[in-house]
Design an enzyme around this catalytic site. Structure first.
Site, mmCIF file in Angstrom:
data_model
loop_
_atom_site.group_PDB
_atom_site.id
_atom_site.type_symbol
_atom_site.label_atom_id
_atom_site.label_comp_id
_atom_site.label_asym_id
_atom_site.label_seq_id
_atom_site.Cartn_x
_atom_site.Cartn_y
_atom_site.Cartn_z
ATOM 1 N N GLU A 196 -13.120 4.721 12.147
ATOM 2 C CA GLU A 196 -12.383 4.295 10.947
ATOM 3 C C GLU A 196 -13.251 4.527 9.717
ATOM 4 O O GLU A 196 -14.394 4.065 9.678
ATOM 5 C CB GLU A 196 -11.989 2.817 11.067
ATOM 6 C CG GLU A 196 -11.345 2.229 9.820
ATOM 7 C CD GLU A 196 -10.114 2.992 9.315
ATOM 8 O OE1 GLU A 196 -9.133 3.083 10.057
ATOM 9 O OE2 GLU A 196 -10.154 3.525 8.170
ATOM 10 N N ARG A 229 -12.310 3.706 6.425
ATOM 11 C CA ARG A 229 -12.225 2.646 5.407
ATOM 12 C C ARG A 229 -13.358 1.663 5.589
ATOM 13 O O ARG A 229 -13.924 1.563 6.673
ATOM 14 C CB ARG A 229 -10.935 1.846 5.615
ATOM 15 C CG ARG A 229 -9.778 2.251 4.804
ATOM 16 C CD ARG A 229 -8.628 1.272 5.117
ATOM 17 N NE ARG A 229 -7.373 1.969 5.249
ATOM 18 C CZ ARG A 229 -6.522 2.175 4.264
ATOM 19 N NH1 ARG A 229 -6.786 1.714 3.070
ATOM 20 N NH2 ARG A 229 -5.406 2.839 4.461
ATOM 21 N N GLY A 237 -13.184 10.820 11.137
ATOM 22 C CA GLY A 237 -13.373 11.629 12.346
ATOM 23 C C GLY A 237 -12.638 12.953 12.290
ATOM 24 O O GLY A 237 -11.646 13.097 11.597
ATOM 25 N N GLU A 266 18.247 5.100 -6.592
ATOM 26 C CA GLU A 266 18.353 5.568 -5.208
ATOM 27 C C GLU A 266 19.213 6.823 -5.144
ATOM 28 O O GLU A 266 20.298 6.878 -5.724
ATOM 29 C CB GLU A 266 18.922 4.443 -4.327
ATOM 30 C CG GLU A 266 19.389 4.851 -2.939
ATOM 31 C CD GLU A 266 18.319 5.531 -2.082
ATOM 32 O OE1 GLU A 266 17.202 5.008 -1.998
ATOM 33 O OE2 GLU A 266 18.620 6.597 -1.501
ATOM 34 N N VAL A 276 15.872 11.346 -8.890
ATOM 35 C CA VAL A 276 14.863 11.360 -9.946
ATOM 36 C C VAL A 276 14.317 12.782 -10.076
ATOM 37 O O VAL A 276 13.946 13.405 -9.083
ATOM 38 C CB VAL A 276 13.742 10.352 -9.650
ATOM 39 C CG1 VAL A 276 12.579 10.557 -10.594
ATOM 40 C CG2 VAL A 276 14.272 8.924 -9.764
ATOM 41 N N ASP A 322 2.456 6.520 13.254
ATOM 42 C CA ASP A 322 3.096 7.245 12.148
ATOM 43 C C ASP A 322 2.829 8.750 12.138
ATOM 44 O O ASP A 322 3.566 9.483 11.479
ATOM 45 C CB ASP A 322 2.607 6.686 10.786
ATOM 46 C CG ASP A 322 3.180 5.312 10.474
ATOM 47 O OD1 ASP A 322 3.826 4.720 11.360
ATOM 48 O OD2 ASP A 322 2.972 4.833 9.347
ATOM 49 N N HIS A 372 19.533 -27.867 18.037
ATOM 50 C CA HIS A 372 20.204 -28.184 16.774
ATOM 51 C C HIS A 372 19.315 -29.126 15.968
ATOM 52 O O HIS A 372 18.748 -30.060 16.532
ATOM 53 C CB HIS A 372 21.542 -28.859 17.054
ATOM 54 C CG HIS A 372 22.242 -29.306 15.808
ATOM 55 N ND1 HIS A 372 22.885 -28.422 14.972
ATOM 56 C CD2 HIS A 372 22.366 -30.538 15.244
ATOM 57 C CE1 HIS A 372 23.388 -29.101 13.952
ATOM 58 N NE2 HIS A 372 23.084 -30.383 14.090
HETATM 59 P P1 NAI Z 1 12.208 4.864 3.082
HETATM 60 O O1 NAI Z 1 12.314 6.129 3.802
HETATM 61 O O2 NAI Z 1 12.511 3.577 3.774
HETATM 62 O O3 NAI Z 1 13.145 4.914 1.762
HETATM 63 C C1 NAI Z 1 12.984 5.884 0.772
HETATM 64 C C2 NAI Z 1 14.236 5.946 -0.099
HETATM 65 O O4 NAI Z 1 13.986 6.800 -1.212
HETATM 66 C C3 NAI Z 1 15.436 6.525 0.622
HETATM 67 O O5 NAI Z 1 16.521 5.621 0.487
HETATM 68 C C4 NAI Z 1 15.682 7.860 -0.104
HETATM 69 O O6 NAI Z 1 17.052 8.197 -0.143
HETATM 70 C C5 NAI Z 1 15.132 7.552 -1.494
HETATM 71 N N1 NAI Z 1 14.733 8.753 -2.282
HETATM 72 C C6 NAI Z 1 13.986 9.794 -1.858
HETATM 73 N N2 NAI Z 1 13.796 10.683 -2.879
HETATM 74 C C7 NAI Z 1 14.419 10.186 -3.980
HETATM 75 C C8 NAI Z 1 14.583 10.642 -5.336
HETATM 76 N N3 NAI Z 1 14.049 11.792 -5.790
HETATM 77 N N4 NAI Z 1 15.295 9.869 -6.198
HETATM 78 C C9 NAI Z 1 15.847 8.704 -5.766
HETATM 79 N N5 NAI Z 1 15.713 8.237 -4.498
HETATM 80 C C10 NAI Z 1 15.008 8.954 -3.603
HETATM 81 O O7 NAI Z 1 10.714 4.861 2.477
HETATM 82 P P2 NAI Z 1 9.743 3.726 1.975
HETATM 83 O O8 NAI Z 1 10.479 2.523 1.497
HETATM 84 O O9 NAI Z 1 8.832 4.426 1.038
HETATM 85 O O10 NAI Z 1 8.958 3.300 3.269
HETATM 86 C C11 NAI Z 1 8.137 4.249 3.971
HETATM 87 C C12 NAI Z 1 7.967 3.872 5.422
HETATM 88 O O11 NAI Z 1 7.209 2.686 5.536
HETATM 89 C C13 NAI Z 1 9.286 3.641 6.106
HETATM 90 O O12 NAI Z 1 9.299 4.360 7.314
HETATM 91 C C14 NAI Z 1 9.318 2.164 6.357
HETATM 92 O O13 NAI Z 1 9.986 1.857 7.562
HETATM 93 C C15 NAI Z 1 7.835 1.787 6.421
HETATM 94 N N6 NAI Z 1 7.661 0.412 5.956
HETATM 95 C C16 NAI Z 1 8.123 -0.615 6.727
HETATM 96 C C17 NAI Z 1 8.029 -1.916 6.291
HETATM 97 C C18 NAI Z 1 8.601 -3.002 7.149
HETATM 98 O O14 NAI Z 1 8.828 -2.777 8.323
HETATM 99 N N7 NAI Z 1 8.874 -4.191 6.614
HETATM 100 C C19 NAI Z 1 7.436 -2.268 5.001
HETATM 101 C C20 NAI Z 1 7.021 -1.111 4.271
HETATM 102 C C21 NAI Z 1 7.117 0.165 4.752
#
Ligand code: NAI
Length: 461
Positions: free
Chosen positions: A33, A35, A115, A199, A233, A308, A440
Site C-alpha cells: 500500500e 498511501r 507496487g 443529471e 454538462v 473495483d 415491536h
Molecule cells: P454513478 O455511476 O453512481 O453516477 C454517475 C451519474 O452521473 C450517472 O447518473 C450519470 O448518468 C451521470 N453523468 C455522467 N456524465 C454526466 C454529464 N456529463 N452530465 C450530467 N450527468 C452525467 O457514479 P458516482 O456517484 O460517481 O459513484 C461512483 C461509484 O462509487 C459507483 O459505482 C458507486 O456505486 C460507488 N459508491 C458507492 C457508495 C455506496 O455504496 N454508498 C458511495 C459512493 C460511491
C-alpha cells in the site's frame, strides 16, 4: 527481498480483507500500500469519512427541524466546520489504525510503497523485488474525469476534495445524480448550501427500482435539493473563486449555464491500474479498461484480481467478498461469491437500500412476479421519529413466492436490507419472512408487512 505465498497489491477493503483471510488460512502474506494509511479509498476518502459528515449534518437537521416538536427548545447548533472536519479525520484515523492493528495481529507484512509486477511471481515495491506464488491485484478505482471540467480539488472537486472543502459553499453544483452526488449533495444541503444536481438521464440513481427513483427524488426535492434532469454538462469555466457550469438539455438541445462556488464532479469511477505494469506482465483487460477475470483469475496464472479493478458494481463489500473468496481459492478451499445477492445502499436520510432484481428487470426478463409494498407511514416506530417517508417493496415470484428483489427507502434501510439478503441467500419465500416474528416496535416490522402484502395482505396498511 522476501518470499511470500501471497502478495496483495492494494490495502483497501478488497485487499486488506484478502490479506487477512490469506494469513488466517496459513499463507505467508504481504500487502502493498502506497498511501500513508491502510484502508484505501473507502476508509481514507470515501465511505467512512462521508458517513461521518452525513451523521453530523443529519444531527444538525434533527436539531433544526425536529427538536422543537419533541419539546427540546433552544437555539439550533451552529456549524463549526473546522471541528466537523477534525471529527471526520479522527474517525478516519481510528479506522485506518484499526486495519494496521489487524495486520500485526494476523502477521500480514505491510510493504509500504506503490507496487508493480515486473513478471509473474514478482512484485516490485520501491527498489525491492519480492517473490510471490500468488499475486492479488486489488488496486481499486479513481474518479473518472469529465471532459471540459478540470479538477483542482478546490473549486472543481471530486469526492476527495468534497470531503475537505475549506468552508461550506454558498452554491454547489453536483454533476451526476448517482450515489456520490446525492450523498455529498445531502451533506452540503443540510449544512446550508444551495445544491443543484445536474443529471444526464431522466432519473436519479441509475439502475435502481423506478418506484424508489421517483419517491427518492421527490423526497430530496422536498429537502430543498434542486435537479436539472436530462442535461449533459459540456464544460466548466473557472475564475479564481467561482465556476460556471455549461450544460445542454437533451430534449431540445438548448444550452444553459449555472453559477457555483464549488462544482462536484460525480460522474462515476474508473479502474486504477496506473504503474502496475499489467501490459508487460501479460494481463488482459476488458474493453472498458477493467482487468479481465474468470473466478478472479486473470489471464496470467498466479495473478488474481478483485474489487473495483474488475467487472461488477464498485462496492467495498463486493470487493471484500471477492477478497475472501480468492484467499479461500488460493488455500485450496471453495471460494464463492453470490453476485445475485449484493446489496446497494445510499446513506442519505432517509436511506435507500436495494438487493436483487428491480421491477423493470423482472418485466424485461418476462418473469411473472407479484409486489408487496408497505409504507413507513404505517410503522409506529418510524412515525415516532419523523421517518414516515418511504416504503418497503418486495418482489416475489408469483408461482413459487421466492423473493427476487427487495427495495427500501426509509429509516435504517441500509440495515433492514440484510434481513432480505439472508432470506434470499437461502432461497426464502415472502411467506417465510411474513411468518417470522418481528419485534415491536421496530422499523423491520415494515419489512414483514411488505412480505405479508405479497400474500393475504399487510395488517397496518
Ligand atoms: P454513478 O455511476 O453512481 O453516477 C454517475 C451519474 O452521473 C450517472 O447518473 C450519470 O448518468 C451521470 N453523468 C455522467 N456524465 C454526466 C454529464 N456529463 N452530465 C450530467 N450527468 C452525467 O457514479 P458516482 O456517484 O460517481 O459513484 C461512483 C461509484 O462509487 C459507483 O459505482 C458507486 O456505486 C460507488 N459508491 C458507492 C457508495 C455506496 O455504496 N454508498 C458511495 C459512493 C460511491
Amino acid at each position: 527481498m522476501a518470499d511470500y505465498d501471497v502478495i496483495v497489491i492494494g490495502g483497501g477493503p478488497g485487499g486488506y480483507v484478502c490479506a487477512i483471510r490469506c494469513a488466517q488460512l496459513g499463507l505467508k502474506t504481504a500487502c502493498v500500500e502506497g498511501r500513508e494509511t491502510l484502508g484505501g479509498t473507502c476508509l481514507n476518502v470515501g465511505c467512512i469519512p462521508s458517513k461521518a459528515l452525513l451523521h453530523a449534518s443529519h444531527s444538525l437537521h434533527e436539531a433544526e427541524h425536529n427538536f422543537a416538536a419533541m419539546g427540546l427548545k433552544g437555539k439550533s447548533p451552529s456549524v463549526d466546520w473546522k471541528q466537523m472536519l477534525a471529527y471526520k479525520d479522527d474517525v478516519i484515523g481510528q479506522n485506518t489504525k484499526g486495519i494496521e492493528f489487524l495486520f500485526k495481529k494476523n502477521k500480514v507484512d505491510w510493504l509500504k510503497g506503490w507496487g508493480s509486477i515486473p513478471a509473474a511471481g514478482q512484485v516490485k515495491v520501491g527498489d525491492e523485488v519480492h517473490n510471490a506464488k500468488h499475486i492479488v491485484i486489488a488496486s481499486g478505482s479513481e474518479p473518472s474525469s469529465l471532459p471540459g471540467a478540470e479538477v483542482d480539488e478546490k473549486i472543481v472537486v471530486t469526492s476527495t476534495g468534497a470531503l475537505a472543502l475549506p468552508k461550506v459553499p454558498k452554491k454547489m453544483v453536483v454533476i451526476g445524480a448517482g450515489v456520490i452526488g446525492l450523498e455529498m449533495g445531502s451533506v452540503y444541503k443540510r449544512l446550508g448550501a444551495e445544491v443543484t444536481v445536474i443529471e444526464f438521464l431522466d432519473e436519479i440513481t441509475p439502475g435502481m427500482d423506478k418506484d424508489i427513483q421517483k419517491t427518492f427524488q421527490r423526497t430530496l426535492k422536498k429537502q430543498g435539493m434542486e435537479f436539472i434532469m436530462g442535461a449533459a454538462v459540456q464544460k466548466v469555466d473557472k475564475t479564481k473563486t467561482k465556476a460556471k457550469v455549461h450544460y445542454k438539455l437533451r430534449k431540445d438541445d438548448s444550452e444553459a449555464m449555472i453559477d457555483a462556488d464549488v462544482v462536484l464532479v460525480a460522474t462515476g469511477r474508473r479502474p486504477f491500474v496506473d504503474g502496475l505494469g499489467l501490459e508487460g506482465a501479460g494481463v488482459k483487460m476488458t474493453e472498458r479498461g477493467q482487468i479481465a477475470t474468470d473466478h478472479w483469475q486473470t489471464s496470467v496464472p498466479g495473478i488474481w484480481a478483485i474489487g473495483d479493478v474488475t467487472e461488477g458494481p464498485m462496492l467495498a463489500h463486493k470487493a471484500e467478498d471477492e477478497g475472501m473468496a480468492v484467499a479461500e481459492s488460493i488455500a485450496g478451499q471453495a471460494g464463492h461469491v453470490n453476485y445475485d445477492v449484493i446489496p446497494g445502499v445510499i446513506y442519505t436520510s432517509p436511506e435507500v437500500a436495494s438487493v436483487g432484481k428491480t421491477e423493470q428487470e423482472l418485466k424485461e426478463a418476462g418473469v411473472d412476479y407479484k409486489v408487496g409494498k408497505f409504507s413507513f407511514m404505517g410503522n409506529g416506530r418510524a412515525k415516532a421519529v419523523f421517518m414516515g417517508d418511504g416504503f418497503v417493496k418486495i418482489l416475489a415470484d408469483r408461482a413459487t413466492d421466492r423473493v427476487l428483489g427487495v427495495h427500501i427507502m426509509g429509516p435504517a434501510a441500509g440495515e433492514l436490507i440484510h434481513e432480505a439478503c439472508v432470506l434470499m441467500e437461502y432461497g426464502g419465500s415472502a411467506e417465510d419472512l411474513a411468518r417470522t416474528c418481528h419485534a415491536h416496535p421496530t422499523f423491520s416490522e415494515a419489512v414483514r408487512e411488505a412480505a405479508l402484502a405479497c400474500g393475504d395482505g399487510a395488517i397496518h396498511a
